[in-house]
Design a protein around this motif. Structure first.
Motif, mmCIF file in Angstrom:
data_model
loop_
_atom_site.group_PDB
_atom_site.id
_atom_site.type_symbol
_atom_site.label_atom_id
_atom_site.label_comp_id
_atom_site.label_asym_id
_atom_site.label_seq_id
_atom_site.Cartn_x
_atom_site.Cartn_y
_atom_site.Cartn_z
ATOM 1 N N GLN A 266 0.830 -1.205 0.000
ATOM 2 C CA GLN A 266 0.000 0.000 0.000
ATOM 3 C C GLN A 266 0.866 1.257 0.000
ATOM 4 N N VAL A 281 -7.861 -3.985 3.523
ATOM 5 C CA VAL A 281 -8.098 -4.179 2.098
ATOM 6 C C VAL A 281 -8.916 -5.451 1.920
ATOM 7 N N THR A 282 -9.655 -5.532 0.835
ATOM 8 C CA THR A 282 -10.465 -6.722 0.574
ATOM 9 C C THR A 282 -9.810 -7.584 -0.500
ATOM 10 N N GLN A 284 -11.218 -8.607 -3.060
ATOM 11 C CA GLN A 284 -11.711 -8.091 -4.338
ATOM 12 C C GLN A 284 -10.839 -6.935 -4.836
ATOM 13 N N GLN A 285 -10.400 -6.079 -3.930
ATOM 14 C CA GLN A 285 -9.530 -4.973 -4.319
ATOM 15 C C GLN A 285 -8.179 -5.489 -4.825
ATOM 16 N N ALA A 288 -8.677 -7.115 -8.309
ATOM 17 C CA ALA A 288 -8.847 -6.122 -9.369
ATOM 18 C C ALA A 288 -7.509 -5.520 -9.784
ATOM 19 N N ALA A 289 -6.659 -5.231 -8.790
ATOM 20 C CA ALA A 289 -5.353 -4.651 -9.097
ATOM 21 C C ALA A 289 -4.460 -5.654 -9.836
#
Length: 373
Positions: A266, A281-282, A284-285, A288-289
Motif C-alpha cells: 500500500q 483491504v479486501t 476483491q480490491q 482487481a489490481a
C-alpha cells in the motif's frame, strides 16, 4: 486449505532451554562481529524501521517501549501495519533520518542517547566507510547487525536469536525460531520429493510506478526465497547485480517463467497501482489490481499468463522477519498440488496470535491473479 498442525510440545521444548541474558553480554551479530552489550538496553535505535516487527516478537506487550528512534521506511512501505500497531501500542517512536543503505544523521543518533543501535547488514558498508561504527564505539554505543534480506532464511532465525540476547528476550526468540524451523522443515520435506522445479519470475513492486515492467531481484530478497524453495529464479540469471529491470521481451523469449509473481503493498506515491496487500483491504480490491497488471501490453503472450499461473504477494516479505509466511505462499504458487493442504493465511494468524500482541485483524498477503484466458 487446512492449516498444517505442528506440535505445541515441540514449540515449548524449543523454548525451554532459553536463559535470561547476563550483562555485560558478549554476542556475535549476523556480520560475525563480537559485540559487548554493557547493560539491558532501555533505549534502542532501529536503522531500518522494519526491524520493529522483530522487536514485536520479543517485547510483545509493547514493542515501542524501548525504541527511541527508527527510520521511516516501515511507515511508508506498509502504512496499514504501522497504523494497526500504533492503535494497539500507542504513539510510535520518533522518526529519524536513517536510510536503508546506512546514511545516518549521526548527531541525532547520539543525541537520542541509545544503549544500542540495531542495523541491517546491508548498511554495514556505509556505517564502516562513514566512520559511524567507530564514532559510536568511542561513545560506548554498540552497533548490532541483523539481516532478513541478503540471506533471508538462515539469517532471519539468527537475527531473532541475536536480538533476543541483546534485549534479554531469549525465551521469546527461541519460541519463534522453533515455530519457524518447524514450518520451514515441512516445506523442505515436501519439496525434497519433487522432481520438477519451476522457472520463477518475481516482479517486485509491480505497478508501484505505473505500468512499467519488470523490476526484480537476483541473488537477494525474493531471489533468495525462490532459491530456498528450489525454484529457478530468472532474475538471478538475467541481472548483472542484485536488483534491476528485465525487459518483457526477455521474459517472452528464451527465459519464459512457469510462475509469475507480482509483489505489492500500500505505497502512498500518487502513481502507485500495485496490488494493495496488507491490512484494511479486501480480496476483491487485490484481485482487481492484479487483473489490471496482468492485462498490461504484451502479457497475454506470456506462458505463465496463458497457463493461469500468475500470483500476487505482499511485497514486504522480501525483507521481513515473518518471511516464513511468504515462503509458504510462494510454495503454494510454485508447487500447487504438493501444497494443496497448506494454508499460509492460517500460519500468519497463528504467528501473530502466538508470538506477538499485534491485533489479529483481517489481512490479505497472497492471491492468485484472475485467469484471463
Amino acid at each position: 486449505m487446512r492449516p498444517i498442525v505442528f506440535s505445541a510440545f515441540a514449540l515449548a521444548l524449543g523454548a525451554s532451554t532459553a536463559f535470561a541474558t547476563d550483562y555485560p553480554a558478549t554476542i556475535t551479530d549476523v556480520a560475525g562481529r563480537t559485540v559487548t552489550i554493557a547493560k539491558k538496553p532501555e533505549r534502542i535505535i532501529l536503522q531500518d524501521g522494519r526491524d520493529m516487527l522483530t522487536v514485536a516478537l520479543l517485547d510483545r506487550d509493547n514493542p515501542y517501549a524501548r525504541v527511541v528512534g527508527w527510520s521511516s521506511n516501515f511507515v511508508k512501505s506498509d502504512p496499514g501495519t504501522a497504523k494497526l500497531m500504533e492503535g494497539a501500542f500507542g504513539k510510535a517512536p520518533p522518526i529519524m533520518s536513517l536510510s536503508e543503505d546506512g546514511e545516518t544523521d549521526l548527531e541525532a543518533v547520539i543525541a537520542a542517547k541509545p544503549d544500542v543501535v540495531v542495523a541491517q547488514l546491508r548498511a554495514q558498508k556505509s556505517f564502516k566507510e562513514g566512520g559511524i561504527e567507530d564514532k559510536l564505539k568511542a561513545l560506548d554505543i554498540p552497533v548490532v547487525y541483523l539481516d532478513v534480506m541478503e540471506e533471508p532464511v538462515d539469517h532471519t532465525m539468527e537475527s531473532v536469536e541475536v536480538l533476543g540476547k541483546v534485549m534479554d528476550r531469549e525465551k521469546e526468540a527461541a519460541e519463534y525460531v522453533s515455530f519457524y524451523k518447524q514450518h520451514l522443515g515441512h516445506l523442505n520435506e515436501v519439496i525434497a520429493k519433487q522432481t520438477v522445479f519451476p522457472n520463477v519470475f518475481v516482479e517486485a513492486k509491480a505497478g508501484n510506478k505505473g505500468d512499467g515492467c519488470c523490476f526484480t531481484h537476483g541473488d537477494t530478497g525474493f531471489g533468495k526465497l525462490v532459491a530456498s524453495l528450489k525454484g529457478n529464479n530468472i532474475g538471478s540469471k538475467l541481472l548483472p547485480g542484485q536488483t534491476g529491470t528485465v525487459s518483457l521481451e526477455a521474459l517472452l523469449g528464451s527465459n519464459p517463467p512457469d510462475v509469475y509473481i507480482m509483489s505489492g503493498s500500500q505505497w502512498t506515491n500518487p502513481e502507485n497501482s500495485a496490488a494493495p496487500f496488507g491490512y484494511n483491504v479486501t480480496p476483491q480490491q487485490v484481485s482487481a489490481a492484479l487483473g489490471k497488471l496482468e492485462r498490461r501490453d504484451g502479457f497475454a503472450a506470456m506462458k505463465a499468463v496463458q497457463d493461469g499461473r500468475v500470483y500476487g504477494l505482499y511485497h514486504q516479505f522480501y525483507n521481513h522477519p515473518y518471511n516464513i509466511v511468504g515462503l509458504e505462499y510462494m510454495a503454494t504458487f510454485m508447487y500447487p498440488e504438493a501444497f494443496k493442504d497448506l494454508d499460509p493465511a492460517a500460519t500468519y494468524a497463528s504467528l501473530i496470535k502466538s508470538f506477538t500482541k499485534i491485533p489479529d485483524a483481517p489481512v490479505v498477503l497472497g492471491a492468485s491473479a484472475p485467469v484471463t484466458q
